[in-house]
Design an enzyme around this catalytic site. Structure first.
Site, mmCIF file in Angstrom:
data_model
loop_
_atom_site.group_PDB
_atom_site.id
_atom_site.type_symbol
_atom_site.label_atom_id
_atom_site.label_comp_id
_atom_site.label_asym_id
_atom_site.label_seq_id
_atom_site.Cartn_x
_atom_site.Cartn_y
_atom_site.Cartn_z
ATOM 1 N N SER A 40 0.844 -1.190 0.000
ATOM 2 C CA SER A 40 0.000 0.000 0.000
ATOM 3 C C SER A 40 0.884 1.247 0.000
ATOM 4 O O SER A 40 1.706 1.419 -0.890
ATOM 5 C CB SER A 40 -0.956 -0.043 1.193
ATOM 6 O OG SER A 40 -1.952 0.932 1.095
ATOM 7 N N HIS A 47 -7.731 -5.328 -0.709
ATOM 8 C CA HIS A 47 -6.628 -4.647 -0.047
ATOM 9 C C HIS A 47 -6.432 -5.118 1.397
ATOM 10 O O HIS A 47 -5.314 -5.061 1.920
ATOM 11 C CB HIS A 47 -6.892 -3.143 -0.053
ATOM 12 C CG HIS A 47 -5.670 -2.309 0.105
ATOM 13 N ND1 HIS A 47 -4.852 -1.967 -0.946
ATOM 14 C CD2 HIS A 47 -5.112 -1.725 1.199
ATOM 15 C CE1 HIS A 47 -3.849 -1.216 -0.509
ATOM 16 N NE2 HIS A 47 -3.988 -1.045 0.789
#
Length: 637
Positions: free
Chosen positions: A494, A612
């Protein structure tokens, strides 16, 4: 013990074994019940339970019972104030598009839902369980297609009624990227609403007294507005208002005031800012002759809890903790008492729940992770090194107890959004170290390890500091003999994927292998995809000429140069990632494959039906095994 099997299987089987520790969550007390989560060794996901006053334990939400494929994840839970109803939110395939349901705790029967568009929604119950405040996005038919992830509003919903009848409470006419927090005090009297522009480290804050206004039309008073600080409120059972804030205190403090006068001018310090430790949490234990406040701190990324007189803030002592690790949120009974519970983990201990009794001052184990695993012995040390501009930065180094370096080493970092990298149980780290490697975690600027000033020293125009801190960590590991450049790999996901993307383009000669997961890499266009528009308060916006300059200067995709021998690189991306679009890694992978003059591979691992965040254990094992195998091959483990 660790078995020397074929390369992929050796990591996969060992990571799976270490994850058989399971997990356990901190309890929430409501009425005569308590609620908690637990994952046993054979389970893919944690299960949420209720425990009745007589000790009877019942399953409330089991993601695998809802969906045997393992693709459904439990995103959030919130029991009502009496412990009779439970609101929970689930999503499917990793898309994090939470759908809200309410069930009867006693029977398990569904009484509400599905209610969609509830991603990142808090649930604030009113007494009696008849209604709650929550946050919901506007329907997609009412907003442009590229803004469907935004436009949140705060609503009041009455259980059993149509969402068409929900009362709009807050959010009209405000920024489309705002996130909202909402809570109701234990006694149901005080409503608190906060608003943040995206992930900005500041919030506006309002309160309403529901005794003098109605839940449908709360009369909100400003606590802070247009102030560059983060503040939250706790309404005490003693009638005082407790203010947790970093206003005029970047490491945070606790103030007290009268709920009728919540503004800054009336705040009085109860727990002042510490010069070294960051104040992260507190709990009030008032079932004693001398009521106390437990205050949670992180001191250079290591957690501790202190005990203070509730009236004066005088420090009375410390809460014993199992070691030098990370403490989860401190919880107490809503009605008060002398007990508190907190989660604990470190690099070799799976999560556990500890119980503190303020009458005796003792901490005891309340619940351990349910699986028994043989954890390898490791050595953990925290070192201090100097960054490019002379700033001291800390780094945790986890290594085998026997033998010295240099060894194949993975350097991990994040450095953003005020998030702290603290010790925690990791099957991947343990498997790597057990195999003979070293794992280092740098506490870079941009994180929250040293407070809000530390965060801001690594955001916006200061983002290059984060990369400089990371390069300096790598140099320190090499110069002190922990590893060599030929044995040094880096890993991040990320915002940490942005970190290692910048690292490999800025200093390709320093690193031999890179794992870059769910990364942001095109920093000129990141705002146009996923949730990127909510992050321009962290990174800056390309719409502003000066900020465009910051972004373009380090944007990894734009800094790829031809005829450079880049490190071996593995990008890992997830098809249902609605936060960071996989296009960042797709483009960067192609650019590196085209530009690199070396013979080291540039690879893309594309995974479907995950996103995610949360995923099943088996999918976690597969991903971890693949990334460690890649690093082992190219670092010579």
């Amino acid at each position: 013990m660790f078995k020397r099997e074929s390369e992929p299987q050796r990591f996969k089987s060992r990571i799976a074994e270490l994850l058989m520790s399971g997990s356990v969550g901190t309890p929430a007390w409501r009425g005569g019940r308590h609620f908690f989560s637990r994952r046993t060794p054979e389970q893919e996901h944690a299960v949420y339970y209720a425990v009745d006053a007589d000790g009877t334990e019942r399953v409330l939400v089991d993601p695998m019972a809802l969906d045997p494929t393992g693709l459904t994840t439990l995103d959030a839970v919130q029991p009502d104030k009496e412990g009779r109803l439970l609101a929970y939110q689930i999503s499917v395939g990793g898309d994090e598009e939470s759908v809200l349901y309410v069930i009867d705790v006693a029977t398990g029967a569904r009484v509400e839902g599905p209610i969609d568009r509830c991603r990142y929604s808090p649930i604030a119950w009113l007494p009696g369980g008849e209604a709650f405040y929550y946050v919901r996005r506007l329907p997609s038919t009412e907003v442009p297609e590229n803004e469907r992830q935004f436009h949140r509003r705060v609503y009041l919903h009455r259980v059993g009624t149509s969402t068409e009848d929900d009362v709009l409470i807050f959010g009209d006419g405000m920024k489309m990227t705002n996130y909202y927090g909402v809570s109701v005090s234990r006694d149901g009297r005080w409503l608190q609403i906060s608003a943040s522009e995206g992930t900005a480290p500041r919030n506006d804050l309002w309160v309403a007294d529901l005794e003098v206004s109605t839940p449908e039309r709360p009369e909100l008073s400003v606590v802070q507005e247009g102030v560059d600080a983060q503040t939250g409120l706790v309404f005490g059972r003693d009638g005082r208002l407790y203010v947790h804030t970093d206003r005029d205190a970047p490491r945070a403090r606790v103030c007290v005031t009268d709920p009728a006068e919540p503004g800054h001018d009336s705040w009085r310090d109860l727990i002042p800012q510490d010069e070294e430790a960051v104040l992260s949490d507190f709990a009030i234990l008032d079932g004693l002759e001398r009521p106390v406040m437990l205050v949670g701190w992180t001191r250079h990324a290591i957690s501790e809890i202190t005990v203070h007189d509730l009236a004066t803030g005088e420090r009375l002592g410390e809460v014993p903790t199992p070691g030098l690790g990370t403490i989860g949120g401190i919880s107490e009974r809503p009605e008060g008492g002398h007990e508190a519970w907190f989660g604990y983990t470190d690099n070799t201990n799976p999560p556990s729940i500890q119980h503190y009794d303020a009458r005796t001052g003792e901490t005891t184990l309340w619940a351990a992770s349910p699986g028994a695993v043989e954890v390898p012995p490791v050595r953990t040390e925290q070192v201090v090194y100097r960054s490019k501009d002379g700033t001291d930065v800390r780094m945790l180094i986890i290594s085998p107890v026997d033998g010295e370096g240099p060894r194949p080493t993975i350097l991990y970092g994040y450095g953003g959004f005020g998030l702290s990298m603290t010790p925690g149980y990791s099957a991947s780290i343990l498997a790597w170290v057990e195999a003979g490697g070293v794992y280092a975690i740098a506490n870079l600027r941009g994180g929250g390890e040293e407070g809000e000033d530390w965060h801001r020293a690594g955001m916006l125009a200061n983002k290059q500091n984060v990369f400089d801190d990371f390069h300096a960590a790598a140099v320190h590991l090499v110069e002190t003999g922990v590893t060599t450049t030929a044995q040094l790999g880096i890993s991040g996901g990320s915002n940490g994927g942005l970190l290692v993307g910048a690292a490999l383009t800025q200093r390709p000669e320093l690193y031999s292998a890179v794992v870059c997961s769910a990364p942001l890499l095109d920093m000129v266009r990141y705002e146009k995809f996923g949730l990127g528009a909510t992050w321009n308060v962290e990174y800056g916006t390309a719409e502003d000429p000066e900020q465009f300059g910051w972004l373009h200067a380090y944007s990894p995709y734009h800094q790829v140069r031809e005829s450079v021998s880049y490190p071996a690189t593995l990008f890992t991306v997830f098809g249902s990632d609605t936060r960071v679009h996989p296009l960042h890694a797709w483009k960067m992978c192609a650019a590196l494959q085209h530009a690199s003059s070396g013979d080291r591979p540039i690879l893309l691992r594309n995974e479907t039906e995950v996103g995610h965040g949360a995923r099943s254990i088996s999918r976690t094992v597969d991903l971890s095994a693949d990334t460690l195998t890649f690093l082992a091959k190219h670092l010579g483990l």
